[in-house]
Design an enzyme around this catalytic site. Structure first.
Site, PDB file in Angstrom:
ATOM      1  N   ASP A  25      -2.042 -15.953   9.085  1.00 49.60           N
ATOM      2  CA  ASP A  25      -0.198 -17.070  10.508  1.00 49.60           C
ATOM      3  C   ASP A  25      -0.522 -18.533   9.257  1.00 49.60           C
ATOM      4  O   ASP A  25      -1.173 -19.418   9.940  1.00 49.60           O
ATOM      5  CB  ASP A  25      -0.755 -17.295  11.443  1.00 49.60           C
ATOM      6  CG  ASP A  25      -0.381 -18.280  12.214  1.00 49.60           C
ATOM      7  OD1 ASP A  25       0.874 -17.961  12.452  1.00 49.60           O
ATOM      8  OD2 ASP A  25      -0.733 -18.627  13.419  1.00 49.60           O
ATOM      9  N   LYS A  87       7.017 -26.083   6.327  1.00 49.05           N
ATOM     10  CA  LYS A  87       8.035 -24.503   7.259  1.00 49.05           C
ATOM     11  C   LYS A  87       9.206 -24.758   7.920  1.00 49.05           C
ATOM     12  O   LYS A  87       9.726 -23.670   7.156  1.00 49.05           O
ATOM     13  CB  LYS A  87       6.555 -24.040   8.193  1.00 49.05           C
ATOM     14  CG  LYS A  87       7.090 -22.721   8.830  1.00 49.05           C
ATOM     15  CD  LYS A  87       6.186 -21.775  10.067  1.00 49.05           C
ATOM     16  CE  LYS A  87       6.223 -20.900  10.342  1.00 49.05           C
ATOM     17  NZ  LYS A  87       5.671 -20.064  10.967  1.00 49.05           N
ATOM     18  N   GLU A 188       6.006 -13.275  13.949  1.00 48.23           N
ATOM     19  CA  GLU A 188       4.747 -13.588  14.936  1.00 48.23           C
ATOM     20  C   GLU A 188       4.295 -13.048  16.211  1.00 48.23           C
ATOM     21  O   GLU A 188       3.442 -12.842  16.398  1.00 48.23           O
ATOM     22  CB  GLU A 188       4.296 -15.001  14.704  1.00 48.23           C
ATOM     23  CG  GLU A 188       4.747 -15.772  13.077  1.00 48.23           C
ATOM     24  CD  GLU A 188       4.847 -16.756  13.340  1.00 48.23           C
ATOM     25  OE1 GLU A 188       5.681 -17.739  14.796  1.00 48.23           O
ATOM     26  OE2 GLU A 188       5.290 -17.727  11.969  1.00 48.23           O
ATOM     27  N   ASP A 210       5.725 -17.563  22.054  1.00 44.20           N
ATOM     28  CA  ASP A 210       5.315 -18.072  20.477  1.00 44.20           C
ATOM     29  C   ASP A 210       6.169 -19.562  20.820  1.00 44.20           C
ATOM     30  O   ASP A 210       7.276 -19.683  19.846  1.00 44.20           O
ATOM     31  CB  ASP A 210       5.419 -17.019  19.323  1.00 44.20           C
ATOM     32  CG  ASP A 210       4.794 -17.638  18.439  1.00 44.20           C
ATOM     33  OD1 ASP A 210       4.383 -18.811  18.561  1.00 44.20           O
ATOM     34  OD2 ASP A 210       4.930 -17.160  17.566  1.00 44.20           O
TER      35      ASP A 210
END
Length: 625
Positions: A25, A87, A188, A210
């Site tokens: 992850d 990210k 994800e 999420d």
């Protein structure tokens, strides 16, 4: 009778050898690595027993590179060389992050490459987000190899469901740069569903909510025995815990009436803002006390009520995206059996409360929201590495978040793959040429929900060249779209009669801006009627232009077949149609096309007779029977 021992080409002949594979992850705030041991998915800890790796990289002046906790400690001391939340830069250009405030980095500005991925200047040279992310992934790879005692066969790396093609490709490049063999990129929310579906034996319709450090995803899935089917997905690729931190940061500045801050002081306050947010998950108020490098003191108290008020719009954004995903899946709230909470930011009490109110049920938190994505990715990695057991027989069906198509004449979009199509997927469609004698065709690949190219995002251009000249409409160009399980697109164009082929792997230079994907979907609905009208107008314009060119070509070669009066009538009808194109009125164009067709009917018949007569002149009956 002797038996053969069978193995895949290039692999060991030991068919039952356990291959080392991990799920990773790669998060905005923290990253994790997990694997399957004795049939159970577990997160791998570092030498100090810590499962989380802060997604922070520091480039030091002495040439060393720190990652994780050691780098995190330096972010207020050396903010320009300590990269956090990288990210958010993956697959993005400089203009895509122009709205982000209080960034201490020195961005590289290259006017000749304005649409390239953003890069940052450090004491160790210019670094791209791919290189920074590769350092985080390398640290996780080394942790896994040390823990498992050998080299990895491969890894499944997770990405937000709403990552576009550029962001996915950047993630895959970073993994390869780190020395990982990427078995698959996995969304994800889907990874979380795998963890819940297999670990808890869950079946039915589930929503995966999420909310991570930098992105928000929501997916609606149908879990059944052996099948994980994503029905719809939504979210925002630039909404996460960082935005909640930023609201607190701005509130501190306002309350303390601070002057413009140095990069170091700004980073220090951002750290304190995040700590206060996390503290409020368990307490009613947080005391923020800090001495800045400027000598100023900050001493303010943030209550849960104030925090809820200053971040209300962020929570509302997540709920709006969730409702949209439910509409896309054609489901009512009461049809959802459970809501899986994923990501550290879901620990925020007001987020938990808002989700429970929306779905009229308490969300599921029995798996650690920080770890659930890595755990699910590890299960998928174990499967793809070939460690399937006799009782493991399941299928994963993910979806594409936005429609993919081509530009056609008139600037129209022909959608080949609609959004929420199950992956992997391949679709093909035949197109043809617009003009006589064409030997090449320009192909423009676009992404979005609108009818006109100008309202969608351009992904790639390429050309198909070298097919033989034919009359307009005779060529058969077959264009094939293929989206793999990672959500990456390749396009092939082939002229069927000659076999000439061209192919492109779609790798856009950077990704969509923060709100673009959401806006694309919203606009696709709100402008549906208007888009349909505009499309019909463009189609009429294209057809009218085709008729004009055909009539003009016919007049050029066979005008002798017409009397002066007939020629004048056709010229008048041609002028009327050309004028109607400028007016941009479909009814007027249709009327003018009808008038020109009627004016040329007799001319077309004479041309046909003349053509037949030329073909038969000088030939015997026996030659044509």
């Amino acid at each position: 009778m002797a038996l053969f021992q069978i193995a895949e080409p290039g692999e060991s002949a030991a068919p039952h050898q356990h291959r080392l594979a991990v799920g990773i992850d790669l998060g905005t705030t923290n990253s994790l690595v997990a694997t399957v041991r004795s049939g159970m998915s577990v997160v791998l800890n570092d030498e100090k027993g810590r499962s989380l790796l802060p997604s922070v990289v520091r480039y030091a002046a002495d040439g060393t590179i720190d990652t994780g906790y050691s780098a995190q400690k330096q972010q207020a001391i050396d903010p320009k060389n300590t990269i956090v939340s990288v990210k958010r830069f993956m697959g993005r250009g400089r203009r895509d992050i122009a709205h982000v405030e209080t960034l201490p980095y020195d961005f590289v500005v290259n006017e000749n490459a304005a649409e390239g991925m953003v890069r940052l200047k450090t004491v160790q040279g210019i670094k791209s987000p791919v290189e920074v992310s590769a350092e985080i992934l390398k640290t996780l790879r080394l942790r896994a190899e040390a823990s498992l005692g050998g080299e990895l066969t491969g890894a499944v790396v997770t990405v937000p469901a709403y990552f576009d093609d550029a962001q996915r490709q950047a993630t895959k490049d970073a993994a390869r740069l780190s020395g990982l063999n990427v078995l698959r990129l996995l969304n994800e929310p889907t990874a979380a569903a795998i963890a819940y579906g297999l670990d808890n034996g869950s079946e039915g319709i589930y929503a995966v909510f999420d909310l991570g450090g930098g992105t928000f995803d929501v997916s609606i899935l149908r879990l059944a025995k052996g099948i994980f089917e994503v029905l719809a997905t939504g979210g925002d690729s630039a909404l996460g815990g960082d935005d909640f931190d930023h609201r607190v940061f701005c509130w501190i500045i306002q309350q303390a009436k601070l002057n413009p801050l140095s990069p170091g002081d700004a980073r220090l306050l951002q750290v304190r803002a995040r700590e206060a947010k996390e503290y409020l998950s368990q307490h009613s108020e947080a005391q923020i006390t800090v001495k800045l490098g400027s000598g100023e003191y900050v001493d303010v108290t943030l209550s849960t009520e104030v925090f809820a008020e200053i971040t209300r719009t962020l929570v509302d954004k997540t709920l709006a995206a969730t409702r949209k995903a439910l509409r896309d899946a054609k489901l009512a709230v009461d049809e959802v059996k459970g809501v899986v909470m994923v990501g550290g930011s879901t620990r925020i009490p007001q987020v938990q409360h808002a989700v429970s109110e929306l779905f009229h049920q308490e969300p599921l938190n029995n798996l650690d929201p920080d770890k659930v994505v890595a755990l699910g990715a590890a299960i998928q990695a174990n499967l793809l590495a070939g460690n399937r057991t006799a009782d493991e027989d399941w299928l994963l069906l993910d979806v594409i978040p936005l429609s993919l198509g081509l530009e056609t004449m008139g600037g129209l979009v022909e959608k080949l793959i609609p959004r929420n199509s199950t992956l992997p997927i391949a679709k093909a469609q035949e197109f043809t040429t617009f003009k006589d004698g064409q030997t090449a065709m320009a192909i423009h690949v676009v992404q979005g929900e609108r009818e006109l190219v100008s309202d969608c995002r351009s992904l790639a251009h390429f050309e198909l060249r070298g097919f033989p000249p034919m009359v307009a409409g005779a060529a058969r160009i077959r264009v094939s779209f293929q989206v793999d399980a990672d959500g990456l697109l390749s396009v092939t164009a082939r002229e069927q009669t000659s076999g000439v082929e061209a192919r492109v792997e779609v790798k856009p230079s950077y990704g969509l801006r923060d709100e673009e994907i959401t806006v694309m979907l919203k606009d696709g609905y709100s402008h549906a009627a208007d888009d349909a009208s505009r499309r019909a107008l463009r189609e009429a314009q294209v057809e009218a232009q085709r008729l004009i060119e055909a009539v003009q070509a016919a007049l050029k070669t066979d005008s002798a077949l017409l009397s002066d009066g007939e020629r004048q009538a056709i010229d008048q009808a041609l002028t009327q149609l050309q004028t109607s194109l400028i007016a941009d009125e479909r009814k007027r164009i249709d009327s003018a096309m009808t008038a020109l067709s009627q004016a040329t009917n007799e001319f077309a018949a004479r041309r046909m007779n003349a053509s037949v007569q030329r073909a038969l002149t000088g030939r015997k009956v026996s030659d044509v029977t």
